[in-house]
Design a protein around this motif. Sequence first.
Motif, PDB file in Angstrom:
ATOM      1  N   GLN A   1      -8.715  55.518  80.142  1.00  0.00           N
ATOM      2  CA  GLN A   1      -7.621  55.599  79.189  1.00  0.00           C
ATOM      3  C   GLN A   1      -6.733  56.796  79.514  1.00  0.00           C
ATOM      4  O   GLN A   1      -7.191  57.930  79.519  1.00  0.00           O
ATOM      5  N   VAL A   2      -5.481  56.528  79.803  1.00  0.00           N
ATOM      6  CA  VAL A   2      -4.537  57.596  80.109  1.00  0.00           C
ATOM      7  C   VAL A   2      -4.031  58.217  78.806  1.00  0.00           C
ATOM      8  O   VAL A   2      -3.657  57.507  77.876  1.00  0.00           O
ATOM      9  N   GLY A  26      -7.094  61.047  82.399  1.00  0.00           N
ATOM     10  CA  GLY A  26      -7.440  59.635  82.529  1.00  0.00           C
ATOM     11  C   GLY A  26      -7.033  59.018  83.842  1.00  0.00           C
ATOM     12  O   GLY A  26      -6.022  59.373  84.422  1.00  0.00           O
ATOM     13  N   HIS A  27      -7.845  58.107  84.332  1.00  0.00           N
ATOM     14  CA  HIS A  27      -7.555  57.217  85.452  1.00  0.00           C
ATOM     15  C   HIS A  27      -6.809  57.890  86.603  1.00  0.00           C
ATOM     16  O   HIS A  27      -5.680  57.535  86.936  1.00  0.00           O
ATOM     17  N   ASN A  28      -7.449  58.845  87.240  1.00  0.00           N
ATOM     18  CA  ASN A  28      -6.887  59.464  88.442  1.00  0.00           C
ATOM     19  C   ASN A  28      -5.479  60.008  88.225  1.00  0.00           C
ATOM     20  O   ASN A  28      -4.611  59.900  89.108  1.00  0.00           O
ATOM     21  N   THR A  77      -9.756  66.294  87.561  1.00  0.00           N
ATOM     22  CA  THR A  77      -9.564  65.091  86.753  1.00  0.00           C
ATOM     23  C   THR A  77      -8.391  65.163  85.785  1.00  0.00           C
ATOM     24  O   THR A  77      -8.064  64.167  85.144  1.00  0.00           O
TER      25      THR A  77
END
Length: 128
Positions: A1-2, A26-28, A77
Amino acid sequence: QVQLVESGGGLVQAGGSLRLSCAASGHNIIWYTLAWFRQAPGKEREFVAGASRTGVNTDYADSAEGRFTISRDNTDTKSTLYLQMNNLEPEDTAVYYCARYTDTTARLSHSSTAYDYWGQGIQVTVSS
């Protein structure tokens, strides 16, 4: 979740300074270009400044060039995006948004349609 969460807005007199922050996770997230947009009442959302994944490459709207500085700090992260705004003018009054570019191609697009995740926005008011 961004997640993109802006902070640092407020009320300032013309000629003053503010520093906005955007906590991105979130997400790279560190692989994506991040950018600042703003939207004034009755106007379309417009690009302010963008920074590539490392922050080495940046781009500015003409209205921000020379007065605003975008930067970012990455951990493994998370990423924190900053916008240092100097010599503010009443015309800079708007809600400012942090946004993530759609993919990891490192482009610095000025189009809001090229960004797929947005923060909730933060108010910046510059009094004359």
